[in-house]
Structure formats: C-alpha cells, structure tokens
Design an enzyme around this catalytic site. Structure first.
Site, short mmCIF file in Angstrom:
data_model
loop_
_atom_site.label_atom_id
_atom_site.label_comp_id
_atom_site.label_asym_id
_atom_site.label_seq_id
_atom_site.Cartn_x
_atom_site.Cartn_y
_atom_site.Cartn_z
N THR A 87 -107.72 -14.52 11.33
CA THR A 87 -107.87 -13.09 11.36
C THR A 87 -107.48 -12.22 10.76
OG1 THR A 87 -107.10 -13.73 14.26
CG2 THR A 87 -107.16 -10.84 13.65
N LYS A 162 -113.62 -9.56 16.91
CA LYS A 162 -112.65 -10.25 17.19
C LYS A 162 -111.42 -9.13 17.48
CE LYS A 162 -108.87 -13.05 17.35
NZ LYS A 162 -108.19 -14.18 18.13
N LYS A 237 -100.21 -7.09 15.50
CA LYS A 237 -100.58 -7.39 14.13
C LYS A 237 -102.54 -6.64 14.69
CE LYS A 237 -103.12 -10.98 11.95
NZ LYS A 237 -103.30 -12.30 11.40
P1 NAD Z 1 -99.23 -20.02 11.39
O1 NAD Z 1 -98.39 -19.29 10.76
O2 NAD Z 1 -98.72 -21.25 12.41
O3 NAD Z 1 -99.66 -21.02 10.68
C1 NAD Z 1 -100.22 -20.27 9.05
C2 NAD Z 1 -99.92 -21.47 7.55
O4 NAD Z 1 -101.02 -21.04 7.44
C3 NAD Z 1 -98.98 -21.81 7.91
O5 NAD Z 1 -98.41 -23.71 8.07
C4 NAD Z 1 -98.18 -21.57 6.34
O6 NAD Z 1 -97.58 -22.38 5.88
C5 NAD Z 1 -99.56 -21.53 6.06
N1 NAD Z 1 -100.11 -20.81 4.62
C6 NAD Z 1 -99.38 -19.57 4.27
N2 NAD Z 1 -99.99 -19.32 2.78
C7 NAD Z 1 -100.86 -20.29 2.27
C8 NAD Z 1 -101.17 -20.42 0.73
N3 NAD Z 1 -101.18 -19.32 0.28
N4 NAD Z 1 -101.58 -21.97 1.01
C9 NAD Z 1 -101.31 -22.46 2.08
N5 NAD Z 1 -100.93 -22.57 3.12
C10 NAD Z 1 -101.03 -20.92 3.09
O7 NAD Z 1 -100.50 -18.85 11.93
P2 NAD Z 1 -100.90 -19.90 13.01
O8 NAD Z 1 -100.95 -18.79 14.64
O9 NAD Z 1 -101.93 -20.56 12.74
O10 NAD Z 1 -102.51 -18.67 13.06
C11 NAD Z 1 -103.21 -18.29 11.44
C12 NAD Z 1 -104.60 -18.22 12.29
O11 NAD Z 1 -105.20 -17.50 13.31
C13 NAD Z 1 -103.60 -15.70 12.14
O12 NAD Z 1 -104.61 -15.23 11.08
C14 NAD Z 1 -103.74 -15.28 13.89
O13 NAD Z 1 -103.61 -14.64 13.53
C15 NAD Z 1 -104.84 -16.15 14.17
N6 NAD Z 1 -105.06 -17.17 15.17
C16 NAD Z 1 -103.92 -17.29 16.19
C17 NAD Z 1 -103.67 -17.29 17.72
C18 NAD Z 1 -102.46 -17.97 18.16
O14 NAD Z 1 -102.67 -18.14 19.57
N7 NAD Z 1 -101.71 -18.50 17.50
C19 NAD Z 1 -104.87 -17.40 17.81
C20 NAD Z 1 -106.31 -17.19 17.36
C21 NAD Z 1 -106.06 -16.19 15.80
#
Ligand code: NAD
Length: 290
Positions: A87, A162, A237
């Site tokens: 997102t 979204k 966010k």
């Molecule tokens: P998270 O923080 O668990 O995962 C993000 C991952 O990206 C982390 O493991 C981090 O180490 C990795 N990362 C960061 N920078 C990086 C880079 N330069 N290279 C490689 N890896 C890198 O977050 P999440 O909960 O998995 O969410 C991910 C996305 O999905 C977000 O944009 C969030 O808004 C969206 N989202 C989350 C949910 C939820 O319920 N968690 C629901 C819908 C959408």
C-alpha cells in the site's frame, strides 16, 4: 512461472508460500532475511528479480518501493512484470509504473485487503491498476494468493481504490466505536445496540463483521484483547495516504481528515500503537467527554 519476491514480512511471507504451493518457482529477498519454506533465498532484490517473469513486491511504503524498483528494474528482462502489492501513495505507484514502462517492463499496482489472515488463507482481494494484458498474465498469481482480483483501470487506480475503501473503513469504525461509547453512557446495553444496529440503517462491516465490542457478534480482535488484526498504525498510514491523495487531487474529505487526526492522537499519544484499530472503543469509552 518464475517469480522474484521482495519483502517477506507479515504479508509477503505467507503470500510467497502460497505461490510456492501453487507450483511457481519463487526466489525471495528481504532485508531482514526471514526464511520461507520453498522460497529460494536470493542475496539481493536485484538477484531475486533476475530471470523472473514477474517480480512481486510487498514493502512498507512508497519510499522503499521507489528504492527497490530502481534496484530490480535493471535486472528484469523486457516484457517482465513488476507486481507491487504494497500500500503506497497513488503518486509513487504512477511514478514506478512510468519508470517500468520506460524500461519496457510491465507494472501493476495491486494493493490488497484481507490482512495477514487472508494472506495465509490465500483469500486476499487485489485492487489492480495498470495494463489489461499484464493483469491477464498475473491472473494465476492472483488466484494463488487471493480469492478476488478487480481491475480498476490505469496505473495508480488500485491504490486509489484501496485508500477510498480504507477511508470508509476508518470512518465507520470510529463512528461505530463512538456509538457504543454513547450507548454505554445512556445505559443502553451493547448487546441491544448490536441487535438493533446490525439489522438497521447504521450497520456496516465495522459493526457486523469486525465488532469493536468484545463478546458481541462474530469473533474479532476485540475478543482477543485487541491484538491486531489490523493495527491502528496501519490504519493511520492509510488515512494519511488518503489525505495526501485528496490534497493532490483537490478533493474535499472532511470525515477522512477528522478520522486521520483521531487515529494520529490514538496511535501517537494514547497508547494505540500495536493495538488493533478497533481498540478505539475502550479508549473513547473510558475517556468520555472532557
Ligand atoms: P512488514 O513490515 O511485516 O513487511 C515488510 C517487509 O519489507 C519487512 O520484512 C522488511 O524487512 C522488508 N523490507 C523493508 N525494506 C526492504 C528493502 N529495501 N528490501 C527488501 N525488503 C525490505 O509489513 P506487512 O504487514 O507485511 O505489510 C506490507 C505492506 O502490505 C504494507 O504496505 C502494508 O500497508 C500492506 N498491508 C498490510 C496489511 C496487514 O494487515 N499487515 C493488510 C493490507 C495491506
């Protein structure tokens, strides 16, 4: 298909696992280096993208997406597709799509709803912006990771869908929590309020599917001490992204603006960080007016 997967966090890891389960060959990279069964670890984002037909990204936000896109696009072949499921700002999605197009690479913005439970169960909904042909090519991946994929139009429109959805969600959750807090003070039981509103014109997903009051309605994070679920800071966010987009587009969104301000207070000053976004109910109920 050969897939590169960058960002194996709470959402990315189970999504990548579902791609493996569906028979795709997945090379993965995450800065934090988690191990996902069946995913071949790559040494960098660029290495994960090498030779991939589709590179999936599931990253925290737009700045990191821009960085990762600049790293992976040069190692992707012409005709490959960058499928971003994070997102991010509408503007970031459109910039990355333009950068990909200039390199002869397809690009889709495909944020999801359904949370970590939906990611694990393979029942996510994808809201997709970008080219129709790229959407058709990625159909088997959407089927492996989700239950539904809706093509919303040109690049950035997936992110637009979204943030519009989540702005409604934030506003209805706050309204539902406020109504429960008011009912408490008026001596109306939460059960009675649920029974009336869930079958009346005030009903919404926030009440009937994700009820913020513990012990009422179907099971929800409220029944689990408000452990997320969908964390309040992630709602903040998304509400900030909606306000940023509204500002850029000249749209008047006063309820969204108020919702963003309330979640900011809750997350940054009232101990809401790390709690489910429905935990606004105990906060408001206790706070009262004053
Ligand atoms: P998270 O923080 O668990 O995962 C993000 C991952 O990206 C982390 O493991 C981090 O180490 C990795 N990362 C960061 N920078 C990086 C880079 N330069 N290279 C490689 N890896 C890198 O977050 P999440 O909960 O998995 O969410 C991910 C996305 O999905 C977000 O944009 C969030 O808004 C969206 N989202 C989350 C949910 C939820 O319920 N968690 C629901 C819908 C959408």
């Amino acid at each position: 298909m050969r897939i590169g997967f960058v960002g194996l966090g709470n959402m990315g890891a189970p999504m990548a696992a579902n791609l493996v389960r569906a028979g795709h060959e997945v090379a993965g990279f995450d800065l934090a280096g988690p191990w996902v069964e069946g995913v071949t670890p790559a040494g960098s984002a660029a290495a994960a993208a090498e030779g991939a037909e589709v590179v999936v990204t599931m990253l925290p936000g737009g700045a990191i997406l821009r960085e990762v896109a600049s790293a992976v696009l040069p190692s992707m072949g012409r005709g490959a597709i960058l499928l971003d499921c994070s997102t991010v700002e509408v503007a970031a999605a459109r910039e990355v799509a333009a950068q990909a197009a200039a390199a002869g690479i397809g690009c889709l913005d495909a944020p999801v709803s359904g949370g970590t439970g939906g990611a694990a169960a393979g029942t996510l909904t994808f809201m997709v912006g970008g080219d129709e042909d790229a959407f058709a090519t990625c159909r088997p991946l959407f089927d492996a990771m989700g239950a539904r994929a809706v093509h919303c139009g040109a690049a950035g429109n997936g992110q637009a869908a979204k943030i519009c959805n989540n702005m409604i969600l934030g506003v209805t959750m706050l309204a539902t929590c406020e109504a429960f807090a008011l009912a408490d003070r008026l001596g109306l039981s939460r059960e009675a309020m649920f029974d009336v509103v869930s079958t009346s014109s005030g009903q919404s997903w926030s009440l009937t599917t994700y009820c913020p009051a513990p012990g009422i309605g179907p099971s929800s994070p409220a029944d689990d001490g408000y452990r997320p679920g969908f964390a309040a800071e992630l709602m903040l966010k998304d509400l900030r992204l909606a306000q940023q987009a509204a500002e850029g587009a000249g749209a008047d969104t006063p309820m969204g603006q108020r919702a963003a301000a309330l979640y900011e207070t809750f997350v940054e000053r009232e101990g809401g960080r790390g709690r489910d976004f429905s935990a606004v109910l105990p906060w408001l109920a206790e706070r009262g007016r004053g």
